[in-house]
Design an enzyme around this catalytic site. Sequence first.
Site, PDB file in Angstrom:
ATOM      1  N   SER A   1     -42.960  86.539  36.018  1.00  0.00           N
ATOM      2  CA  SER A   1     -44.094  86.658  36.930  1.00  0.00           C
ATOM      3  C   SER A   1     -45.357  86.264  36.178  1.00  0.00           C
ATOM      4  O   SER A   1     -45.420  85.173  35.627  1.00  0.00           O
ATOM      5  CB  SER A   1     -44.174  88.078  37.506  1.00  0.00           C
ATOM      6  OG  SER A   1     -45.178  88.160  38.501  1.00  0.00           O
ATOM      7  N   THR A   2     -46.355  87.140  36.094  1.00  0.00           N
ATOM      8  CA  THR A   2     -47.636  86.798  35.464  1.00  0.00           C
ATOM      9  C   THR A   2     -47.426  86.283  34.035  1.00  0.00           C
ATOM     10  O   THR A   2     -46.824  86.959  33.217  1.00  0.00           O
ATOM     11  CB  THR A   2     -48.554  88.035  35.421  1.00  0.00           C
ATOM     12  OG1 THR A   2     -48.549  88.661  36.691  1.00  0.00           O
ATOM     13  CG2 THR A   2     -49.971  87.648  35.039  1.00  0.00           C
TER      14      THR A   2
ATOM     15  N   HIS B   1     -42.370  84.294  40.244  1.00  0.00           N
ATOM     16  CA  HIS B   1     -43.204  84.689  41.381  1.00  0.00           C
ATOM     17  C   HIS B   1     -44.307  83.652  41.571  1.00  0.00           C
ATOM     18  O   HIS B   1     -45.150  83.472  40.695  1.00  0.00           O
ATOM     19  CB  HIS B   1     -43.849  86.060  41.138  1.00  0.00           C
ATOM     20  CG  HIS B   1     -42.854  87.172  41.044  1.00  0.00           C
ATOM     21  ND1 HIS B   1     -43.146  88.377  40.441  1.00  0.00           N
ATOM     22  CD2 HIS B   1     -41.579  87.280  41.487  1.00  0.00           C
ATOM     23  CE1 HIS B   1     -42.087  89.169  40.518  1.00  0.00           C
ATOM     24  NE2 HIS B   1     -41.122  88.513  41.142  1.00  0.00           N
TER      25      HIS B   1
ATOM     26  N   MET C   1     -45.738  91.310  35.754  1.00  0.00           N
ATOM     27  CA  MET C   1     -46.208  92.618  36.205  1.00  0.00           C
ATOM     28  C   MET C   1     -45.150  93.239  37.112  1.00  0.00           C
ATOM     29  O   MET C   1     -44.501  92.551  37.886  1.00  0.00           O
ATOM     30  CB  MET C   1     -47.512  92.393  36.966  1.00  0.00           C
ATOM     31  CG  MET C   1     -48.078  93.586  37.685  1.00  0.00           C
ATOM     32  SD  MET C   1     -49.650  93.136  38.486  1.00  0.00           S
ATOM     33  CE  MET C   1     -49.149  91.824  39.595  1.00  0.00           C
TER      34      MET C   1
ATOM     35  N   ASP D   1     -39.706  94.048  39.064  1.00  0.00           N
ATOM     36  CA  ASP D   1     -38.719  93.138  39.639  1.00  0.00           C
ATOM     37  C   ASP D   1     -37.823  92.585  38.535  1.00  0.00           C
ATOM     38  O   ASP D   1     -38.312  92.100  37.520  1.00  0.00           O
ATOM     39  CB  ASP D   1     -39.445  91.992  40.367  1.00  0.00           C
ATOM     40  CG  ASP D   1     -38.498  91.121  41.182  1.00  0.00           C
ATOM     41  OD1 ASP D   1     -37.401  91.594  41.531  1.00  0.00           O
ATOM     42  OD2 ASP D   1     -38.876  89.975  41.478  1.00  0.00           O
TER      43      ASP D   1
END
Length: 351
Positions: A168-169, A194, A287, A290
């Site tokens: 993600s991030t 993401h 973050m 998940d």
Amino acid sequence: MTIKVLVVDDSALIRNLLGKMIEADPELSLVGMAADAYMAKDMVKQHRPDVITLDIEMPKVDGLTFLDRLMKARPTAVVMISSLTEEGADATFNALGLGAVDFIPKPKLDSPQDFNEYQDLILEKIKSAANAKLKTQRTQPVAATPPSLKPNLANRVINTQLLAIGASTGGTEAILYLLQQFPAVMPPIVITQHMPPGFTRTFAERLNKLTRLNVKQADDGERLLPCYVYIAPGDQHLEVIKVGGSFKTRLTQGDKVSGHRPSVDVLFNSVAACAGANTTAAILTGMGKDGADGMALIDQQGGKTFAQGEQSCVVFGMPREAIKRGVIHHVVELPQLADKMLNYLASLKRD
């Protein structure tokens, strides 16, 4: 302690919109709004913001030039506000390469629900950015092992193993770095990062140009091939299913899982179910949580699990959650991760 936020955008409408969203959150403090890079430079000096939201397309000095100067003079957490054009997507990935923490598309506010969802997302990204590790604070990638010295993988490994990656991030740069360390001949690789619709195809094209592998946005129902990397499209879950002796992709638009679509858990769960002990999975910077459930399932099915170490993560949330579950076999900083994964895959031919 409130998070000080500076909004930089040449559109008065977007400035006012973001300003209202930020002012509505008690954890955030709007310290200023700038219409161009010159105003922004003065406000950075005056207010020393914790986070800047930055428009890519601005007059006089564009967002990328301002970002580059900012990261050299006073490294600050930046969330890019990106247009959905192909040029906007390209510029966004360049911004992430320069050190921006995250990005979000410009708001399309056709309904109150759209407004509320966008507000939740931008506030979440600002708060996450405030706690993110900037490029200057992270473990910097070191010179990697030359491709000629990488271990050769057995044909059996290339044709039976499946690699799954979730992020993600901070993940766009981490995935690029990881794939650049892999040789051209690898088992199929499936990735959920993401990312909103409109950006994943450009991301895949970027990876395809900058790595030895064949990288593409996944289509529904295609057979997974060695030497190929398949990226989950924005707003669609990517699953892997077994059809006869082949692995195939399945794209769905089901409910969000672990707060996301595409979801890393959806990908990891499907890979665990169809590849079992022939799975090698890595969870990278991001973050939230998940991917932790999916990693647990891969571990349970006998697959090999890796997590990116804290020092090289932009945000350590996703790896931390999986590590806390006790389902990660190897915690490895990004510069060493590819070699660890390749050495494991190379060892399988001796089994």
